[in-house]
Design an enzyme around this catalytic site. Sequence first.
Site, PDB file in Angstrom:
ATOM      1  N   HIS A 140       8.234 -22.151 -23.182  1.00 52.21           N
ATOM      2  CA  HIS A 140       9.679 -22.339 -23.017  1.00 52.21           C
ATOM      3  C   HIS A 140      10.339 -22.955 -24.246  1.00 52.21           C
ATOM      4  O   HIS A 140      11.575 -23.039 -24.277  1.00 52.21           O
ATOM      5  CB  HIS A 140       9.967 -23.177 -21.772  1.00 52.21           C
ATOM      6  N   HIS A 189      -0.971 -25.207 -24.574  1.00 53.23           N
ATOM      7  CA  HIS A 189      -0.075 -25.056 -23.430  1.00 53.23           C
ATOM      8  C   HIS A 189      -0.595 -24.038 -22.425  1.00 53.23           C
ATOM      9  O   HIS A 189      -0.697 -24.316 -21.231  1.00 53.23           O
ATOM     10  CB  HIS A 189       1.327 -24.651 -23.868  1.00 53.23           C
TER      11      HIS A 189
END
Length: 333
Positions: A140, A189
């Site tokens: 994101h 991530h």
Amino acid sequence: MALACTDSANSTFSRVDSPTSGPSDQLTTHDLDRHIEKLMRCELIAEQDVKTLCAKAREILAEEGNVQVIDSPVTICGDIHGQFYDLMELFKVGGPVPNTNYLFLGDFVDRGFYSVETFLLLLALKARYPDRMMLIRGNHESRQITQVYGFYDECLRKYGNASVWKHCTEVFDYLSLAAVIDGKVFCVHGGLSPSISTMDQIRVIDRKQEVPHDGPMCDLLWSDPEEGNVGWGLSPRGAGYLFGADASKTFCETNGVDLICRAHQLVMEGYKWHFNEKVLTVWSAPNYCYRCGNVAAILELDENLNKEFTIFEAAPQENRGAPAKKPHADYFL
């Protein structure tokens, strides 16, 4: 991952005070302490201060490698997604900066109501305590994704223009792609990539760019572990891969690491082991999108890499600015 929310809180422009600091080379410890104090109250800092802070953060991040080398002890945190008041709960249970060393695994923004305050606070803490606050990039932290999932619109609503969004997204490009703790715990991530066998291959990626739609950099931020998967599978997300126990075992053996620690997926219990404890998912956004009902977790590694999980729940309703009514979930990712 998972359910998203429509951000209806604070729909009018917020009041922003006049700037208190100059160019990044003139940003003092006192300036940073003022910014941190204000942001800890979930108050916005001036647009010029955002510009200066982001410039300072870029200077610091530019000196860090694609794979940050981190010493224990450290506390690992998963996705936050703009849930500012839950980040405050995290600091309550994990300890304040700089008393605790933190590694955040990305996805600081989007979906929650306070992505601006959340990201700027983490940046201010990074600028103030660069060796105590470690940040890596999530899927994101992307211009394209944030224009769809809330951060861009939040910046427009709170500042009246896109300048703050531009300053923040420039910082995204400087965030490291992974970290390794004491040479034994690999942190990322999303997950692994069929294009990457060694950490040295990560170290030579040109990270200072928008997240590509495919390739190794994309895979690190988008991939997921999949039980029973052999080799590499196509991800239902449309980016990254599904990887199984065999790929995880090979990566660990090749790179001399004992554990792959990642975030990226909602876990109702806050954390989840995969593949005989070779891979770990940590999720740090409780009651995700103010409706999912999950708890959150952080992982503390001591000087000997002993693991201690701390589970925490969402901030009480009276302590937060989110509406009591559950927002309508209108998309999946």
